[in-house]
Motif scaffolding. Structure first.
Motif, PDB file in Angstrom:
ATOM      1  N   ARG A 106      -0.064  -8.049  -9.126  1.00  0.00           N
ATOM      2  CA  ARG A 106      -0.924  -6.979  -8.814  1.00  0.00           C
ATOM      3  C   ARG A 106      -1.006  -5.824  -9.592  1.00  0.00           C
ATOM      4  O   ARG A 106      -0.224  -5.552 -10.435  1.00  0.00           O
ATOM      5  N   GLY A 107      -2.233  -5.060  -9.628  1.00  0.00           N
ATOM      6  CA  GLY A 107      -2.432  -4.085 -10.585  1.00  0.00           C
ATOM      7  C   GLY A 107      -1.973  -2.695  -9.914  1.00  0.00           C
ATOM      8  O   GLY A 107      -1.929  -2.715  -8.792  1.00  0.00           O
ATOM      9  N   LYS A 108      -1.471  -1.859 -10.806  1.00  0.00           N
ATOM     10  CA  LYS A 108      -1.134  -0.444 -10.287  1.00  0.00           C
ATOM     11  C   LYS A 108      -2.221   0.076  -9.688  1.00  0.00           C
ATOM     12  O   LYS A 108      -3.276   0.365 -10.207  1.00  0.00           O
ATOM     13  N   PRO A 109      -2.081   0.819  -8.143  1.00  0.00           N
ATOM     14  CA  PRO A 109      -3.095   1.632  -7.747  1.00  0.00           C
ATOM     15  C   PRO A 109      -3.395   3.011  -8.599  1.00  0.00           C
ATOM     16  O   PRO A 109      -2.387   3.390  -8.693  1.00  0.00           O
TER      17      PRO A 109
ATOM     18  N   GLN B 180      -4.735  14.659  -5.471  1.00  0.00           N
ATOM     19  CA  GLN B 180      -4.250  15.152  -4.340  1.00  0.00           C
ATOM     20  C   GLN B 180      -2.889  14.718  -4.006  1.00  0.00           C
ATOM     21  O   GLN B 180      -1.961  14.926  -3.597  1.00  0.00           O
ATOM     22  N   GLU B 181      -2.994  13.289  -3.995  1.00  0.00           N
ATOM     23  CA  GLU B 181      -1.777  12.363  -3.746  1.00  0.00           C
ATOM     24  C   GLU B 181      -0.399  12.688  -4.622  1.00  0.00           C
ATOM     25  O   GLU B 181       0.645  12.696  -4.331  1.00  0.00           O
ATOM     26  N   LEU B 182      -1.000  12.868  -6.031  1.00  0.00           N
ATOM     27  CA  LEU B 182      -0.117  13.109  -7.037  1.00  0.00           C
ATOM     28  C   LEU B 182       0.969  14.396  -6.628  1.00  0.00           C
ATOM     29  O   LEU B 182       1.876  14.408  -6.850  1.00  0.00           O
ATOM     30  N   GLN B 183      -0.005  15.369  -6.086  1.00  0.00           N
ATOM     31  CA  GLN B 183       0.661  16.584  -5.650  1.00  0.00           C
ATOM     32  C   GLN B 183       1.556  16.463  -4.608  1.00  0.00           C
ATOM     33  O   GLN B 183       2.632  17.168  -4.428  1.00  0.00           O
ATOM     34  N   LEU B 184       1.136  15.660  -3.755  1.00  0.00           N
ATOM     35  CA  LEU B 184       1.879  15.446  -2.532  1.00  0.00           C
ATOM     36  C   LEU B 184       3.289  14.793  -2.669  1.00  0.00           C
ATOM     37  O   LEU B 184       4.384  15.188  -2.421  1.00  0.00           O
ATOM     38  N   ILE B 185       3.311  13.774  -3.625  1.00  0.00           N
ATOM     39  CA  ILE B 185       4.220  13.027  -4.115  1.00  0.00           C
ATOM     40  C   ILE B 185       5.272  14.215  -4.834  1.00  0.00           C
ATOM     41  O   ILE B 185       6.376  14.131  -4.516  1.00  0.00           O
ATOM     42  N   GLU B 186       4.968  14.900  -5.858  1.00  0.00           N
ATOM     43  CA  GLU B 186       5.420  16.081  -6.477  1.00  0.00           C
ATOM     44  C   GLU B 186       6.044  17.163  -5.433  1.00  0.00           C
ATOM     45  O   GLU B 186       7.356  17.523  -5.727  1.00  0.00           O
ATOM     46  N   GLN B 187       5.458  17.307  -4.444  1.00  0.00           N
ATOM     47  CA  GLN B 187       5.936  18.483  -3.292  1.00  0.00           C
ATOM     48  C   GLN B 187       7.223  17.751  -2.825  1.00  0.00           C
ATOM     49  O   GLN B 187       7.992  18.519  -2.437  1.00  0.00           O
ATOM     50  N   ALA B 188       6.927  16.386  -2.460  1.00  0.00           N
ATOM     51  CA  ALA B 188       8.075  15.929  -1.557  1.00  0.00           C
ATOM     52  C   ALA B 188       9.330  15.889  -2.375  1.00  0.00           C
ATOM     53  O   ALA B 188      10.318  15.968  -1.957  1.00  0.00           O
ATOM     54  N   LEU B 189       9.272  15.574  -3.736  1.00  0.00           N
ATOM     55  CA  LEU B 189      10.116  15.242  -4.604  1.00  0.00           C
ATOM     56  C   LEU B 189      10.939  16.806  -4.783  1.00  0.00           C
ATOM     57  O   LEU B 189      12.191  16.842  -4.808  1.00  0.00           O
ATOM     58  N   ILE B 190      10.111  17.590  -5.019  1.00  0.00           N
ATOM     59  CA  ILE B 190      10.561  19.066  -5.248  1.00  0.00           C
ATOM     60  C   ILE B 190      11.451  19.631  -4.008  1.00  0.00           C
ATOM     61  O   ILE B 190      12.440  20.197  -4.033  1.00  0.00           O
TER      62      ILE B 190
ATOM     63  N   ILE C 198       4.324   5.523  -5.965  1.00  0.00           N
ATOM     64  CA  ILE C 198       2.969   5.638  -5.378  1.00  0.00           C
ATOM     65  C   ILE C 198       2.891   6.243  -4.183  1.00  0.00           C
ATOM     66  O   ILE C 198       1.980   6.650  -3.565  1.00  0.00           O
ATOM     67  N   SER C 199       4.386   6.612  -3.527  1.00  0.00           N
ATOM     68  CA  SER C 199       4.169   7.567  -2.453  1.00  0.00           C
ATOM     69  C   SER C 199       5.612   8.069  -2.040  1.00  0.00           C
ATOM     70  O   SER C 199       6.556   7.532  -2.591  1.00  0.00           O
ATOM     71  N   ALA C 200       5.657   9.372  -1.580  1.00  0.00           N
ATOM     72  CA  ALA C 200       7.020  10.021  -1.241  1.00  0.00           C
ATOM     73  C   ALA C 200       6.775  10.583  -0.017  1.00  0.00           C
ATOM     74  O   ALA C 200       5.898  11.492  -0.071  1.00  0.00           O
TER      75      ALA C 200
END
Length: 111
Positions: free
Chosen positions: A35-38, A43-53, A107-109
């Motif tokens: 499969r190819g990477k989505p 906005q999704e990248l910011q949500l992932i970074e916020q969850a990790l932080i 790809i999600s957090a």
């Protein structure tokens, strides 16, 4: 007379698949399922970074989905270190079980 000896039957009945050919065929079939990477929007990248932080700051568990060409891997743990230079996070999952995960592979957090 036997059908094996008529027409092309003699050669059809004597076909052999050697292990190297079988391995190459199975590898080809597996590569076709890749499969190819989505592509994630900002906005999704910011949500992932916020969850990790948030996991790093509050020491709460986060569930991370890591992209793989064949099957995504879901990991749950606490972010104990963030390396901004190499863009990796250290996910602590148990006593001596931890993983360094590249940010571009997440790809999600969810906290």
């Amino acid at each position: 007379m036997s059908k094996k000896l008529e027409g092309n039957g003699f050669w059809e009945s004597s076909r052999i698949i050697i292990p190297e050919h079988k391995e190459a065929y199975l590898k080809l079939m597996k590569d076709r399922q890749r499969r190819g990477k989505p592509v994630l929007d900002d906005q999704e990248l910011q949500l992932i970074e916020q969850a990790l932080i948030e996991s790093y700051n509050t020491r709460t568990a986060v569930t991370v989905t890591v992209f793989s060409p064949f099957d995504d891997e879901v990991m749950t743990g606490v972010v104990t270190s963030i390396n901004t230079a190499s863009r990796e996070v250290k996910l602590f999952r148990g006593e001596d079980d931890f993983s360094w995960i590249k940010l571009e592979d997440i790809i999600s957090a969810i906290v």
